[in-house]
Structure formats: C-alpha cells, structure tokens
Design an enzyme around this catalytic site. Structure first.
Site, PDB file in Angstrom:
ATOM      1  N   GLY A  34       0.850  -1.195   0.000  1.00  0.00           N
ATOM      2  CA  GLY A  34       0.000   0.000   0.000  1.00  0.00           C
ATOM      3  C   GLY A  34       0.876   1.231   0.000  1.00  0.00           C
ATOM      4  O   GLY A  34       2.078   1.155   0.264  1.00  0.00           O
ATOM      5  N   LEU A  71       7.432   1.666   3.362  1.00  0.00           N
ATOM      6  CA  LEU A  71       8.334   2.156   2.309  1.00  0.00           C
ATOM      7  C   LEU A  71       9.054   3.442   2.727  1.00  0.00           C
ATOM      8  O   LEU A  71      10.106   3.762   2.180  1.00  0.00           O
ATOM      9  CB  LEU A  71       7.554   2.402   1.006  1.00  0.00           C
ATOM     10  N   HIS A 128      -2.588   0.647   8.341  1.00  0.00           N
ATOM     11  CA  HIS A 128      -1.282   1.307   8.206  1.00  0.00           C
ATOM     12  C   HIS A 128      -1.409   2.558   7.313  1.00  0.00           C
ATOM     13  O   HIS A 128      -0.892   3.630   7.645  1.00  0.00           O
ATOM     14  CB  HIS A 128      -0.295   0.288   7.618  1.00  0.00           C
TER      15      HIS A 128
HETATM   16 CO    CO Z   1       3.935   3.030   5.440  1.00  0.00          CO
END
Ligand code: CO
Length: 170
Positions: A45, A93, A134
C-alpha cells in the site's frame, strides 16, 4: 510516472492529509502514479503523503500473492467497524529496512470514494486489513513506529540514530 517516496523523518509524514473535495485530473493522475510507484517498490500500500501530496488518498495492492496484482484506490477513507486483534511483522516504504511487530485489528470495514466519486464499502481481514490500517494512519500523520511494542524501542532508537548520521554526512 514513478514518484519519489518520502522517507522518515520528512515532516509531511507527520501532517494530517486534507479531504478530497473534487476528483480532479490531478487526483486521477496522482492515483495512477501512486499505483505505479507502489508496484515498482513492491509495496502492499501507499499513502499520498508518502509521495509528497497532502490529500486523503491511498492505494492498495489487493491481490499481493498473484503474478499480476490488482490495485484499488481509496479516497477520503474511513473505518466503519473493526474487530479482533493480531500481531504481525510490518514494514513501511518510508522506513526502508525497518520491520516491527505491530498489533492491529484483524478485520476492518472501510468506507471510501473511488475515482468515479462512488461510495465503496470494502471489507478485509488479515494482511489487507493490516495494510489499510497502516495507510489510514499515514493519512492522519501517524507512522508505524508510533504503535511499536516496548521491546522494539531500542531497535527504533538505533534505526533513527542511523538516519541522523546519514543525514549529517550528506
Ligand atoms: Co507506510
């Protein structure tokens, strides 16, 4: 177009994203670019502020175990219901190389708009429910280290100290 992913501690990751009033060409282009960026980075995501846009949009890879994954776009998302509790390892990320055990709801039911300004209700469990929680956190300026367990405190301190060191040598 693949966008640059913002890394922690960039301040935009601590900002609350603004609600999308109109699904403009900019929002459509941003969503396309976010999907491309998520795929390129093998992410599950991605939230808009992770690519520098302070709007309530996130994308999700909804079939992560398949060869040609499908993606979903969520605009102005809100969790309607949640249940259960599960601890699993999670990454982000914006924090490359950091993995932490995080407690999340096992199931969530989400309301959002799609790119056609239609209401969608999305029910998920397990990995996708985790990813949704998240990403919604990101849109509220919350990052996964905020949910970390006590036993990971030192791991996080070391990780952040290392970031400081690499910023200073630039
Ligand atoms: Co994140």
């Amino acid at each position: 177009m693949v966008l640059k992913i913002v890394k922690y501690p960039d301040s935009i990751l601590r900002k609350r994203c603004l609600s999308v009033k109109r699904i403009s060409k900019e929002i459509i282009d941003l969503s396309d670019d976010m999907i491309e960026t998520m795929k390129k980075s093998d992410g599950l995501g991605l939230a808009a502020n992770q690519v520098g846009s302070q709007v309530q949009v996130f994308v999700l890879n909804t079939t992560p175990r398949e060869d040609s994954p499908t993606s979903e776009i969520f605009i102005n998302p809100k969790i309607l219901d949640q249940e259960g509790s599960v601890i699993e390892e999670e990454g982000c990320l914006s924090f490359p190389g950091l993995y932490l055990k995080i407690t999340r709801y096992e199931k969530v039911r989400l309301h959002a708009k799609n790119l056609y300004n239609e209401d969608i209700i999305y029910e998920s469990s397990g990995l996708l429910a985790r990813a949704i929680q998240h990403e919604i956190d990101h849109l509220n300026g919350v990052v996964f280290i905020d949910h970390a367990n006590k036993e990971d405190e030192q791991v996080i301190r070391d990780y952040l100290a290392n970031l400081d060191a690499s910023v200073e040598t630039k």
